[in-house]
Design an enzyme around this catalytic site. Structure first.
Site, short mmCIF file in Angstrom:
data_model
loop_
_atom_site.label_atom_id
_atom_site.label_comp_id
_atom_site.label_asym_id
_atom_site.label_seq_id
_atom_site.Cartn_x
_atom_site.Cartn_y
_atom_site.Cartn_z
N CYS A 63 -54.57 23.18 8.62
CA CYS A 63 -54.78 24.24 7.62
C CYS A 63 -54.59 25.64 8.21
CB CYS A 63 -56.17 24.11 7.00
SG CYS A 63 -56.66 22.44 6.58
N ARG A 78 -61.46 13.89 16.11
CA ARG A 78 -62.81 14.09 15.56
C ARG A 78 -63.83 13.51 16.52
NH1 ARG A 78 -62.02 12.35 9.18
NH2 ARG A 78 -60.84 14.18 8.54
N GLN A 135 -52.47 12.10 10.46
CA GLN A 135 -52.68 12.25 9.02
C GLN A 135 -51.49 12.95 8.41
OE1 GLN A 135 -56.66 13.20 7.51
NE2 GLN A 135 -55.76 14.95 6.45
N ASP A 174 -50.77 15.35 6.59
CA ASP A 174 -51.44 16.53 6.09
C ASP A 174 -50.41 17.49 5.49
OD1 ASP A 174 -54.05 18.60 7.61
OD2 ASP A 174 -53.77 17.79 5.60
N HIS A 216 -49.87 21.11 2.87
CA HIS A 216 -50.48 22.25 2.18
C HIS A 216 -49.44 22.90 1.28
CE1 HIS A 216 -53.07 21.66 5.72
NE2 HIS A 216 -54.02 21.95 4.87
N LYS A 222 -61.95 18.44 -5.55
CA LYS A 222 -60.90 17.57 -5.03
C LYS A 222 -60.81 16.30 -5.84
CE LYS A 222 -64.02 15.43 -1.63
NZ LYS A 222 -64.18 14.97 -0.24
N HIS A 225 -54.55 21.17 -0.62
CA HIS A 225 -54.49 20.25 0.50
C HIS A 225 -54.11 18.88 -0.06
CE1 HIS A 225 -57.07 22.96 3.09
NE2 HIS A 225 -57.41 23.37 1.88
#
Length: 636
Positions: free
Chosen positions: A327, A356, A374, A376, A378, A457, A503
């Site tokens: 992000c 993580r 992931q 991911d 945006h 979300k 996202h």
């Protein structure tokens, strides 16, 4: 010396100030000094020859410049750089190479005939390649001087370069050596060493590189004419077609990033790794290319992971970018230059590794890891584009899950008690998501208070073969990141406006998705994902060569294919072994198949599909793989 030994691949980014380290540079190896001495002899002879030709001919040639301008030049004397200086000092400073009658050309190489001349700057793909390839020579020179490295390849890539070289069977670059290597790279760049182009005969090439088996092999395999091009730069002499920058001073500052080794020899890794400040500062390209500060790394080379990654990034609107920071990184990319409403929606995707700090007791197989990938993404869009973009995300999600054979459950998670931002923005965002879900047409449920602190979300839940639920995909709205990073774009009315961030992840954790798929498939992977697609089984030794031909045909079509010619087992035992290993298809070839150039096809469930023409069978499998059908064995 074999080619498949350990190599060192060094990656250099720039745009960082590096501290110089003092370290004694050893005396150059004898072979390096001898090579340089021979190059200087050949270079002096070439200079003398060209001067003689220029003096003898002394003729005027016509040069066509961009914009229709025509100027006179002197054959074998006038260079593109001299003409660039006549046009403007800015062009002379920013040009990295020339194009003469369509051929890439050094700026300092004299023109020979009437020419159509164009100048290349860093803004062009050809200009970038010249800039980055010139930088590999700096690294190669440093590696030779400090480490005594035997150079192999140092090509430019789409967004940078790498260099492969050999240090010995067990020798690697130690971490303590990187600062010294970096210092030498910087000193070579600062010294503004000229790139000198030499045309050498094959005998001269073999003499120049007599101590480098890799160059000797390239000379043997690639040099088909009587001569080839060699470049000298400082103490470096390398076989290279060019062209190059005028001198290393155009490169600016370099900084070493990583070094790694491989046993694959002439392997190609297309990874952006070099960024250099000086040329961009001069030519004004730095702001435009700041987004390249982040490097695109391919996912794990395992077939399952890469196939999933390819499938989940096939959305035509996605821009593949950049290795992690997720992000914040994408926000910085959006903010690095002024944006207009015409650029929206701007979509960026990332398959980078994430970490993580999971508690050890919560880890489990592939479904929960400390390090994972992931998909991911945006999406930066205007508020009035939100509903369309959410609908597009949902459609993309459905298309991916349909191919994977999963049903899914959707949940709308709304404002939590610890939310950030204005309640009216939350209400608006939740209404947008709800309308998109209703138009999507799939069942969904409300999950009150379970949204992220920055926005509501849509969560996507799957169940594996054991009935365990897994949250995989997600679509989240975010009004806070644009505020915190002060993201703005110029609206249609000319006033600054703030975008909204979506996202989006479809697979979620690639490892978790693989775990769910593994449970669901029970080892019987669909053809397009399968690590064991086809095995060719000859009936007897007489058919082994034809079986190998069939294997090569399948592999050339992009299919995973093995050969089982184990004469110690009967045909039925080998067929059974292939079925237990879950090969999607077995191609059995006997005397009849060999004479007719056919194959006898069975599936892993022992369904006999009969005799088919080899070419048609290969084409059909290729079609089934490319269309990602879930039941290739049944629809073959």
């Amino acid at each position: 010396m074999g080619l498949c030994q350990r190599w060192r691949r060094l990656r250099l980014p720039g745009l960082q100030t590096c501290r110089l380290h003092t370290a004694a540079v050893p005396a150059p190896p004898q072979w390096l000094a001898e090579r340089l001495g021979l190059f200087e002899e050949l270079w002096a002879a070439q200079v003398k020859k060209l001067a003689s030709v220029a003096q003898k001919e002394h003729r005027t040639i016509k040069i066509s410049l961009p914009g229709g301008q025509r100027v006179d030049a002197v054959a074998w004397s006038t260079t593109p750089y001299q003409l660039a200086q006549q046009i403007s000092s800015t062009l002379a400073d920013t040009a990295v190479a020339a194009q003469v009658n369509g051929e890439l050309y050094d700026l300092e190489r004299p023109l020979e005939t009437d020419s159509d001349l164009r100048f290349l700057t860093f803004s062009s793909a050809e200009g970038k390649a010249v800039f980055w390839h010139s930088s590999t020579h700096v690294l190669g020179a440093a590696a030779e001087q400090l480490l005594g490295a035997v150079l192999c390849r140092g090509p430019s890539t789409e967004c940078g370069f790498y260099h492969d070289f050999f240090l010995g069977k067990e020798r690697t670059v130690r971490g303590s050596e990187l600062p010294a290597l970096e210092r030498i790279c910087q000193e070579l760049a600062a010294a503004a060493q000229p790139f000198r182009r030499l045309e050498a005969s094959q005998d001269q090439l073999r003499q120049l590189f007599k101590d480098n088996p890799f160059k000797l092999r390239l000379i043997e395999e690639k040099v088909t004419g009587p001569t080839a091009i060699v470049y000298g730069c400082g103490m470096l002499v390398d076989l290279c077609r060019g062209p190059h920058l005028r001198h290393t001073g155009q490169i600016g500052g370099l900084k070493l990033l990583t070094a790694e080794y491989t046993r694959r020899g002439f392997s190609e890794v297309k990874t952006p790794i070099l960024f250099s400040t000086k040329l961009w500062e001069v030519s004004g390209h730095w702001e435009h290319y700041q987004e390249d500060m982040f490097a695109l790394q391919p996912p794990d080379s395992d077939r399952l992971s890469s196939s999933l990654s390819d499938h989940a990034t096939s959305h035509p609107a996605d821009t593949l970018a950049l290795k992690p920071m997720n992000c914040p990184a994408h926000c910085l990319m959006f903010a690095h230059r002024p944006r207009s409403w015409r650029e929206l929606p701007l979509r960026l995707a990332d398959f980078g590794a994430l970490h993580r700090a999971e508690a050890s007791g919560s880890l489990g197989g592939l479904t929960r890891l400390r390090c994972f990938q992931q998909d991911d993404a945006h999406i930066f869009c205007a508020p009035d584009q939100l509903e369309t973009e959410i609908q597009g995300c949902l459609d993309f999600l459905r298309s991916v899950y349909t191919v994977l054979g999963f049903s899914f459950r959707l949940a709308l998670s709304t404002r939590p008690s610890s939310f950030l931002g204005e309640p009216c923005l939350w209400d608006q965002a939740e209404q947008v998501l709800q309308r998109a879900l209703e138009e999507f047409g799939e069942p969904w449920e409300l999950n009150p208070g379970d949204g992220a602190f920055y926005g509501p979300k849509i969560d996507v839940h799957l169940r594996d073969a054991l009935g365990r639920p897994h949250q995989c995909g997600t679509i989240q709205l975010d009004f806070q990141l644009p505020l915190r990073f002060d993201l703005q774009y110029k609206g249609q009315a000319g006033a600054p406006e703030r975008p909204v961030v979506i996202h989006r992840a479809v697979l979620g954790s690639v490892e978790r998705m693989l775990g769910v798929l593994a449970e669901s498939c029970g080892g019987k992977w669909p053809l397009w994902l399968s690590p064991f697609q086809v095995v060719v089984i000859p009936v007897g030794t007489e058919q082994e060569e034809y079986a190998r031909e069939a294997q090569r045909r399948l592999q050339a079509a992009g299919l995973v294919c093995d050969l089982d010619a184990d004469s110690g087992l009967t045909l039925s035992r080998r067929v059974r072994r292939a079925q237990l290993a879950h090969y999607n298809f077995q191609f059995v070839v006997g005397q009849k198949e060999q004479s007719k150039r056919t194959v006898n096809i069975r599936t892993r469930d022992n369904c006999q599909l009969g005799e088919r023409d080899l070419t048609e069978a290969v084409q059909r499998l290729q079609e089934l793989q490319n269309t990602r059908v879930p039941n290739a064995e049944r629809v073959f």
